[in-house]
Design an enzyme around this catalytic site. Structure first.
Site, PDB file in Angstrom:
ATOM      1  N   ALA A  61       0.575  -1.080   0.038  1.00  0.00           N
ATOM      2  CA  ALA A  61      -0.006   0.080  -0.120  1.00  0.00           C
ATOM      3  C   ALA A  61       0.867   1.157  -0.221  1.00  0.00           C
ATOM      4  O   ALA A  61       1.998   1.249   0.447  1.00  0.00           O
ATOM      5  CB  ALA A  61      -1.003  -0.037   1.155  1.00  0.00           C
ATOM      6  N   GLY A 102       0.672  -5.728  -0.290  1.00  0.00           N
ATOM      7  CA  GLY A 102      -0.203  -5.638  -1.441  1.00  0.00           C
ATOM      8  C   GLY A 102       0.693  -6.067  -2.668  1.00  0.00           C
ATOM      9  O   GLY A 102       0.349  -6.564  -3.697  1.00  0.00           O
ATOM     10  N   GLU A 105       0.606  -9.588  -2.850  1.00  0.00           N
ATOM     11  CA  GLU A 105      -0.647 -10.080  -3.284  1.00  0.00           C
ATOM     12  C   GLU A 105      -0.839  -9.882  -4.785  1.00  0.00           C
ATOM     13  O   GLU A 105      -1.227 -10.823  -5.572  1.00  0.00           O
ATOM     14  CB  GLU A 105      -1.785  -9.223  -2.678  1.00  0.00           C
ATOM     15  N   GLU A 125       0.809  -6.930   7.176  1.00  0.00           N
ATOM     16  CA  GLU A 125      -0.362  -6.287   7.719  1.00  0.00           C
ATOM     17  C   GLU A 125      -0.906  -6.388   9.142  1.00  0.00           C
ATOM     18  O   GLU A 125      -1.323  -5.383   9.811  1.00  0.00           O
ATOM     19  CB  GLU A 125      -1.746  -6.712   6.780  1.00  0.00           C
TER      20      GLU A 125
END
Ligand code: NAD
Length: 699
Positions: A61, A102, A105, A125
């Site tokens: 992020a 992210g 991911e 996270e």
């Protein structure tokens, strides 16, 4: 553009380019989505690579987007990953350096992954009190195996790519590149080799099972629950990974989404995210920009080889910076060096430090009795007795010998740094560096900016703090700076609680249940009750009208200074730190109450905690208003890293914001009615009163 596209033969390479770590902010997501569509539309392109420019594949992020609506703006990360999965042409992630959150991911959504060795791979996270929200909990177990994935998701810790590549049966990396340098060429060759392969493999289609099934997850819940210390996220991580093994992929994704959204709203996650942002913000000073060049510091001098001097020296030795320690007498130097050796030897014994490293560090340490030997040092930190006369002598001598441009720092905890600066002809070079004891362990460093301290001195010290792994917070000049000025009010309030009916153990227990590492009385015993006594004696003359409980003075008159004298608010057995409630102290408190004519009342834990925490908050509001601290997050950092304030409450200011400043002020008004307390103590600071009235929060 935050991502570029280039074609190499029949391969399109999309390069994330959003420094410093290619955060997946809105603009980057949009650019990648558009490039992906363009590559799919281009008949000449047969395969696509996604990689990252500079120092990362992607750190996840974009923290600049934290809490902003653009964080969720379409294409959000889920949509981007879906677009990658649905690409008609194979998409290869070429991963290097950093692949986190992210970023991982996104890579897991690609059809293939090729990684450079040395890449730090993580789903961090959980450290922000949440879980991966873009399929990490569903895809990583499929790609890496349930146990390895769960370990990564619950710990949040990075694992090197080459270790992950060795996991039996892993499908996380289809190929390891020989080196970071050869990654681009190897990725290109790999993409060409799979250009025509169909069907395109998707992580979501891989099986996901643990051979022990429910028994494994029961075990995982027990383990993780025991370590989660009241944080909800780790157990949710277990539940999400369990869902990956039991539900269809899309149902697992829905489970992850719901858990993610619920966790975002927990006070624990809000506190951890606040801490994350506050820590970054603390290192920045509004008027000291990137254009201010720090001064080079490659050697240090330390004056005074006592408790603090030794600990301070160790920080720099650990960072490979040579230190010269100065004392007045050889035996003081010898004692100081012996203590440093003893500390390092304890680390070697515990296996925390390699013997050769220990020797390397000690080799960087030299000693002297002569100020002339300090003339080449780039910086000096003074840690002599806390007396202005002694500081004056030391700083005049330093002024005479230190080279021009050297930074002169004082570790004073209470004295006026501007006065100290004026003992020299170079006040612009003088700064306060307030370390906390034990200085080689405690994370906090208050950097005290004098009225004349030069900007490049501030920039230098903030940079050095990072080098020695401290959390630096800037404080203006005042008595006690940020942390100790607040703790003084907290201690005063703790004294009133004793007079009204509490025992030290009752107060400590309530505060520790709230989450503090230590209650005020155990803390007093650890730091030495004589320190507070000395401050109070000063206050009795400086501020004769100020109300104090005298109980602590009576304790000190008995020589009960705390652990160092084997007795304080508690009793201690030789060599042990366990605090044993003391009959004698409880009698002393009860007798003192009688003298004052107070009938004790039972005080509940809630009142104890509120009175102590709000006393911190109110003083902090004064500190903020006076500009001693420039933002409330700085005050939180001081309390989280230096005073054992519970992390999951995010510091006193964040906690007050959570409670609501209106409610804080209402409680203070109630406390002001108590005749045994001090009504003036509970007068809300003007800033607090104003924010509460306007329904606002501390910023
Ligand atoms: P200490 O008594 O353990 O050590 C002080 C050392 O300074 C002694 O070894 C002494 O011999 C030496 N010294 C005294 N005068 C000197 C001089 N003129 N030249 C050279 N050396 C001299 O004290 P400490 O606890 O290390 O505290 C040092 C400073 O750090 C003080 O300003 C104190 O307020 C501050 N401080 C202390 C703590 C703490 O918890 N102890 C925490 C933060 C800041």
């Amino acid at each position: 553009m935050t991502a570029q596209i280039q074609t190499h033969g029949n391969v399109a390479v999309i390069t994330l380019n959003n420094p410093p770590v290619n955060g997946l902010g809105y603009a980057t997501r949009l650019a990648v989505t558009e490039h992906l569509a363009a590559a799919n539309a281009d008949a000449a392109v047969k395969a696509i690579i996604i990689t990252g420019a500079g120092k990362a594949f992607s750190g996840g992020a974009d923290i600049k987007e934290f809490g902003l609506p653009t964080a969720l703006q379409e294409p959000n990360l889920l949509s981007l990953i879906l677009a990658v999965e649905n690409s008609a042409k194979p998409v290869v992630a070429a991963i290097h350096s950093v692949c986190m959150g992210g970023g991982l991911e996104l890579a897991l959504g690609c059809h293939y992954r090729i990684a450079a060795p040395g890449t730090n791979v993580a789903l961090p996270e959980v450290k922000l009190g949440i879980l991966p929200g873009a399929g990490g909990t569903q895809r990583l177990p499929r790609a890496l195996g349930v146990e390895n994935a769960l370990n990564m998701i619950v710990s949040g810790e990075p694992v090197k790519s080459e270790l992950l590549a060795m996991a039996p049966g892993q499908k996380l990396f289809d190929k390891m590149a020989a080196s970071a340098e050869s990654l681009a060429a190897e990725a290109l060759a790999f993409a060409q080799s799979v250009a025509d392969a169909r069907p395109l493999p998707l992580v979501r289609n891989l099986p996901c099972k643990h051979p022990l099934g429910d028994a494994y997850f029961q075990f995982a819940r027990n383990m993780v629950g025991g370590m989660a210390k009241g944080y909800p996220a780790p157990l949710k991580c277990v539940a999400a990974v369990e869902a990956a093994t039991k539900k269809k992929f899309d149902d697992g994704m829905a489970f992850e989404r719901e858990a993610f959204v619920n966790l975002m709203w927990t006070p624990e996650s809000r506190a951890l995210r606040h801490l994350f942002m506050a820590e970054r913000a603390a290192s920045k000073i509004a008027d000291v920009g990137a254009d201010v060049t720090p001064r080079p510091v490659s050697s240090l001098a330390v004056i005074g080889a006592g408790t603090m001097g030794g600990g301070i020296a160790m920080n720099f030795l650990n960072a490979g910076i040579p230190v010269k320690m100065l004392e007045q007498k050889q035996d003081a130097l010898d004692r100081g060096v012996a203590t440093i050796r003893k500390n390092y030897e304890a680390q070697v014994k515990k296996g925390k430090l390699k013997a050769d490293k220990y020797e390397q560090r000690m080799a960087l340490l030299t000693t002297t009795l002569d100020y002339a030997d300090l003339k080449d040092a780039d910086m000096v930190i003074e840690a002599v007795f806390e007396e202005m006369g002694v500081k004056e002598k030391v700083f005049k001598q330093l002024d005479a010998v230190m080279k021009p441009g050297a930074i002169l720092a004082s570790n004073t905890s209470t004295l006026d740094v501007d006065l100290i600066a004026n003992f020299t002809k170079r006040p612009q070079d003088v700064v306060g560096t307030h370390f906390f004891s034990p200085a080689n362990v405690m994370k906090l460093l208050e950097v005290v900016r004098g009225k004349d301290t030069a900007k490049d001195v501030m920039a230098t010290v903030m940079g050095l703090a990072k080098k020695i792994k401290k959390t630096a917070v800037v404080s203006g000049v005042c008595d006690g700076f940020i942390g100790n000025r607040m703790i003084e009010q907290y201690s005063r309030q703790a004294g009133f609680l004793l007079e009204e009916g509490c025992t030290p153990q009752q107060v400590d227990k309530a505060v520790e249940k709230f989450g503090f590492a230590m209650g005020p009385f155990r803390m007093g015993d650890l730091a030495g009750n004589d320190i507070g006594w000395a401050i109070r004696k000063r206050r009795y003359t400086e501020k004769p009208g100020m109300k104090y409980s005298k109980t602590a003075d009576l304790l000190c008159e008995l020589g009960r200074y705390g652990q160092k004298t084997g007795a304080g608010w508690y009793d201690y057995q030789a060599g042990k730190r366990d605090a044993i409630p003391s009959e004698l102290v409880n009698t002393l408190i009860a007798d003192h109450r009688k003298t004052l004519g107070i009938t004790p009342r039972k005080i509940g834990d809630e009142e104890i905690v509120q009175r102590l925490v709000y006393s911190l908050v109110n003083e902090a509001a004064h500190i903020l208003q006076e500009g001693i601290a420039s933002k409330s997050g700085d005050i939180d950092m001081v309390y989280l890293t230096g005073y054992g304030f519970p992390i999951y409450r995010g510091g006193p200011m964040n906690y007050a914001n959570e409670v609501g400043l209106f409610n804080v002020v209402q409680a203070m008004k109630r406390f002001a009615q108590n005749p045994l307390d001090d009504a003036s103590f509970w007068q809300p600071a003007p800033l607090l009163a104003k924010l509460a009235a306007e329904g606002k929060t501390f910023q």
